[in-house]
Design a protein around this motif. Structure first.
Motif, short mmCIF file in Angstrom:
data_model
loop_
_atom_site.label_atom_id
_atom_site.label_comp_id
_atom_site.label_asym_id
_atom_site.label_seq_id
_atom_site.Cartn_x
_atom_site.Cartn_y
_atom_site.Cartn_z
N ILE A 1 -7.31 -19.22 -12.39
CA ILE A 1 -7.72 -19.54 -11.01
C ILE A 1 -8.52 -18.38 -10.42
O ILE A 1 -9.40 -18.57 -9.58
N GLY A 2 -8.25 -17.16 -10.89
CA GLY A 2 -9.00 -16.00 -10.42
C GLY A 2 -10.48 -16.09 -10.70
O GLY A 2 -11.30 -15.53 -9.97
N SER A 3 -10.86 -16.78 -11.76
CA SER A 3 -12.29 -16.96 -12.05
C SER A 3 -12.95 -17.81 -10.97
O SER A 3 -14.07 -17.52 -10.54
N GLY A 4 -12.26 -18.83 -10.53
CA GLY A 4 -12.79 -19.65 -9.43
C GLY A 4 -12.82 -18.88 -8.13
O GLY A 4 -13.76 -19.01 -7.34
N ALA A 5 -11.81 -18.04 -7.92
CA ALA A 5 -11.79 -17.22 -6.71
C ALA A 5 -12.93 -16.20 -6.73
O ALA A 5 -13.50 -15.88 -5.68
N ALA A 6 -13.29 -15.71 -7.91
CA ALA A 6 -14.42 -14.79 -8.02
C ALA A 6 -15.72 -15.49 -7.65
O ALA A 6 -16.59 -14.90 -7.00
N ILE B 1 -16.03 -17.95 -5.57
CA ILE B 1 -16.01 -18.07 -4.12
C ILE B 1 -16.37 -16.75 -3.47
O ILE B 1 -17.12 -16.69 -2.48
N GLY B 2 -15.87 -15.64 -4.03
CA GLY B 2 -16.18 -14.32 -3.50
C GLY B 2 -17.65 -13.98 -3.61
O GLY B 2 -18.24 -13.42 -2.68
N VAL B 3 -18.26 -14.31 -4.74
CA VAL B 3 -19.69 -14.04 -4.91
C VAL B 3 -20.50 -14.87 -3.92
O VAL B 3 -21.47 -14.39 -3.31
N GLY B 4 -20.11 -16.12 -3.74
CA GLY B 4 -20.81 -16.96 -2.77
C GLY B 4 -20.67 -16.42 -1.35
O GLY B 4 -21.62 -16.47 -0.56
N ILE C 1 -23.55 -4.38 -5.52
CA ILE C 1 -22.24 -3.75 -5.72
C ILE C 1 -21.12 -4.73 -5.36
O ILE C 1 -20.13 -4.85 -6.08
N GLY C 2 -21.29 -5.44 -4.25
CA GLY C 2 -20.28 -6.43 -3.85
C GLY C 2 -20.16 -7.56 -4.86
O GLY C 2 -19.05 -8.00 -5.19
N ILE C 3 -21.29 -8.02 -5.38
CA ILE C 3 -21.26 -9.08 -6.39
C ILE C 3 -20.59 -8.56 -7.66
O ILE C 3 -19.81 -9.27 -8.30
N ALA C 4 -20.88 -7.32 -8.05
CA ALA C 4 -20.29 -6.76 -9.26
C ALA C 4 -18.78 -6.64 -9.13
O ALA C 4 -18.04 -6.94 -10.09
N PHE C 5 -18.28 -6.21 -7.98
CA PHE C 5 -16.83 -6.11 -7.80
C PHE C 5 -16.17 -7.48 -7.84
O PHE C 5 -15.10 -7.64 -8.43
N ALA C 6 -16.80 -8.46 -7.22
CA ALA C 6 -16.22 -9.80 -7.23
C ALA C 6 -16.21 -10.38 -8.65
O ALA C 6 -15.22 -11.00 -9.07
N GLU C 7 -17.27 -10.16 -9.40
CA GLU C 7 -17.32 -10.66 -10.76
C GLU C 7 -16.35 -9.91 -11.66
O GLU C 7 -15.78 -10.49 -12.58
N ALA C 8 -16.15 -8.62 -11.42
CA ALA C 8 -15.21 -7.85 -12.23
C ALA C 8 -13.80 -8.40 -12.08
O ALA C 8 -13.05 -8.49 -13.07
N LEU C 9 -13.42 -8.79 -10.88
CA LEU C 9 -12.10 -9.39 -10.69
C LEU C 9 -11.98 -10.71 -11.43
O LEU C 9 -10.92 -11.02 -12.00
N GLY C 10 -13.05 -11.48 -11.46
CA GLY C 10 -13.04 -12.73 -12.22
C GLY C 10 -12.91 -12.48 -13.71
O GLY C 10 -12.19 -13.20 -14.41
#
Length: 74
Positions: free
Chosen positions: A15-20, A22-25, A51-60
């Motif tokens: 589910i964290g991949s989907g949340a990532a 949403i975070g990137v969006g 940087i914000g996109i990279a952090f969100a994708e890293a969590l995914g």
């Protein structure tokens, strides 16, 4: 029984991949909103956007790795 619980845990971790996503969006949408309000400052904030996109994708990616570990390492 233990294998089934590992697969349930892997599904929950995925589910964290989907949340990532949403975070990137959210990051990109807020950047676009700010860039449309003040186009002259948009160029200075592009690095912050990436940087914000990279952090969100890293969590995914981390949640995806946890899901893989739960599925195949248990």
């Amino acid at each position: 029984m233990e294998g089934q619980l590992a697969h349930i845990g892997a599904g929950l971790a995925a589910i964290g991949s989907g949340a990532a996503a949403i975070g990137v969006g959210n990051v990109a949408g807020n950047f676009l909103s700010g860039a449309l309000r003040n186009p002259s400052a948009a160029g200075d904030q592009t690095a912050t956007l990436f940087i914000g996109i990279a952090f969100a994708e890293a969590l995914g990616i981390f949640s995806f790795l946890v899901a893989l570990l739960l599925m195949f390492a248990v």
